[in-house]
Write a protein that holds these residues in place. Structure first.
Motif, mmCIF file in Angstrom:
data_model
loop_
_atom_site.group_PDB
_atom_site.id
_atom_site.type_symbol
_atom_site.label_atom_id
_atom_site.label_comp_id
_atom_site.label_asym_id
_atom_site.label_seq_id
_atom_site.Cartn_x
_atom_site.Cartn_y
_atom_site.Cartn_z
ATOM 1 N N ARG A 20 85.314 0.223 31.266
ATOM 2 C CA ARG A 20 86.575 -0.262 31.835
ATOM 3 C C ARG A 20 87.005 0.576 33.027
ATOM 4 O O ARG A 20 87.463 0.030 34.046
ATOM 5 C CB ARG A 20 87.667 -0.253 30.759
ATOM 6 C CG ARG A 20 88.975 -0.866 31.236
ATOM 7 C CD ARG A 20 89.924 -1.171 30.107
ATOM 8 N NE ARG A 20 90.482 0.036 29.504
ATOM 9 C CZ ARG A 20 90.170 0.500 28.304
ATOM 10 N NH1 ARG A 20 89.272 -0.148 27.560
ATOM 11 N NH2 ARG A 20 90.731 1.582 27.823
ATOM 12 N N ASN A 75 87.362 -1.062 36.716
ATOM 13 C CA ASN A 75 88.649 -1.017 37.419
ATOM 14 C C ASN A 75 88.514 -0.345 38.779
ATOM 15 O O ASN A 75 89.110 -0.793 39.772
ATOM 16 C CB ASN A 75 89.686 -0.273 36.573
ATOM 17 C CG ASN A 75 90.124 -1.062 35.354
ATOM 18 O OD1 ASN A 75 89.930 -2.274 35.286
ATOM 19 N ND2 ASN A 75 90.698 -0.387 34.378
ATOM 20 N N LYS A 127 86.765 -2.642 41.139
ATOM 21 C CA LYS A 127 87.676 -3.704 41.563
ATOM 22 C C LYS A 127 88.610 -3.201 42.648
ATOM 23 O O LYS A 127 88.871 -3.912 43.634
ATOM 24 C CB LYS A 127 88.487 -4.190 40.353
ATOM 25 C CG LYS A 127 89.413 -5.355 40.664
ATOM 26 C CD LYS A 127 88.636 -6.592 41.098
ATOM 27 C CE LYS A 127 89.547 -7.774 41.337
ATOM 28 N NZ LYS A 127 88.794 -8.967 41.814
ATOM 29 N N ASP A 128 89.101 -1.979 42.479
ATOM 30 C CA ASP A 128 89.960 -1.382 43.511
ATOM 31 C C ASP A 128 89.208 -1.250 44.833
ATOM 32 O O ASP A 128 89.761 -1.511 45.905
ATOM 33 C CB ASP A 128 90.449 0.005 43.063
ATOM 34 C CG ASP A 128 91.447 -0.077 41.918
ATOM 35 O OD1 ASP A 128 92.020 -1.163 41.719
ATOM 36 O OD2 ASP A 128 91.651 0.948 41.242
#
Length: 238
Positions: free
Chosen positions: A173, A177, A180-181
């Protein structure tokens, strides 16, 4: 001649001493731990490089098993590798405070279609708990996943920096994340660059349009549209 003979003897003596030192260092190693570390590392890099999960890990903690599996799952699936080969060797070995630290050097080689050779060399740190004989940490200094989840320059000999069950359980995760950023940041930069370019083009068009004396152009056209030899223009008219 005597000096040459003495020099040769000195060289041979130095080589012999070096060999003895190397053998002494190797004899101090727990060969079982070395085998475990090399097996875990080889199994991991093969899974990452080929995209094919190897057999389940043996002699590793639950945290390491979870962490390596998550790391393998997000690895980029590269082009097919032909003649794939991996070799491992020990480049550092330390025993400290109930753990054994082993640095494994990995040399991988393969070739793509049309015999394009490729490969890499890297080091992977492995830590074994002397009480259980299990691998309790595996860290790669310049790996994207490790750097994002755990940070740079992690010293696994430091108990405060070692892999934990919590870090392993959230590793996928945390990595997702962060990626994705990064993706959103790249998209924003692209949009900003596009907006900046469109603004520059708009300014260039406006400036080019403003350079022309439009009333003079219209008057010139009306006066000369039906002449065989139109009058020459000037600075204000083409």
């Amino acid at each position: 001649m005597k000096k040459l003979f003495i020099s040769i003897i000195c060289v041979i003596s130095c080589l012999t001493l070096n060999s003895l030192f190397v053998l002494a260092e190797e004899s101090d190693m727990n060969q079982n731990y070395v085998n475990i570390a090399q097996e875990v590392v080889q199994q991991h890099v093969v899974s990452v490089d080929t995209g094919e999960k190897q057999q389940n890990y043996n002699d590793v903690s639950t945290a390491v098993d979870t962490y390596l599996s998550n790391k393998e799952a997000v690895a980029a699936k590269d082009l097919q590798k032909n003649n794939y080969n991996v070799e491992t060797s020990v480049v550092d070995y330390k025993v400290s405070d109930g753990v054994t630290y082993i640095k494994i050097n990995v040399i991988a080689s393969w070739n793509y279609v049309e015999d394009i050779d490729s490969g890499y060399g890297k080091d992977i740190d492995v830590l074994i708990d002397n009480a259980t004989g299990k691998v309790i940490d595996v860290y790669e200094q310049f790996n994207e996943f490790d750097n994002i989840v755990r940070g740079d320059n992690v010293n696994i000999l430091n108990a405060n920096e070692r892999l934990t069950d919590e870090v392993a359980s959230v590793s996928s995760r945390v990595y997702a994340n962060k990626m994705k950023d990064v993706e959103l940041m790249i998209e924003k930069n692209i949009e900003d660059d596009r907006a900046s370019l469109e603004n520059k083009v708009s300014l260039m068009s406006t400036n080019a349009y403003s350079w022309i004396y439009h009333d003079d152009v219209v008057a010139y056209a009306r006066a000369n549209y039906n002449k065989d030899t139109p009058a020459r223009g000037n600075a204000s008219v083409p």
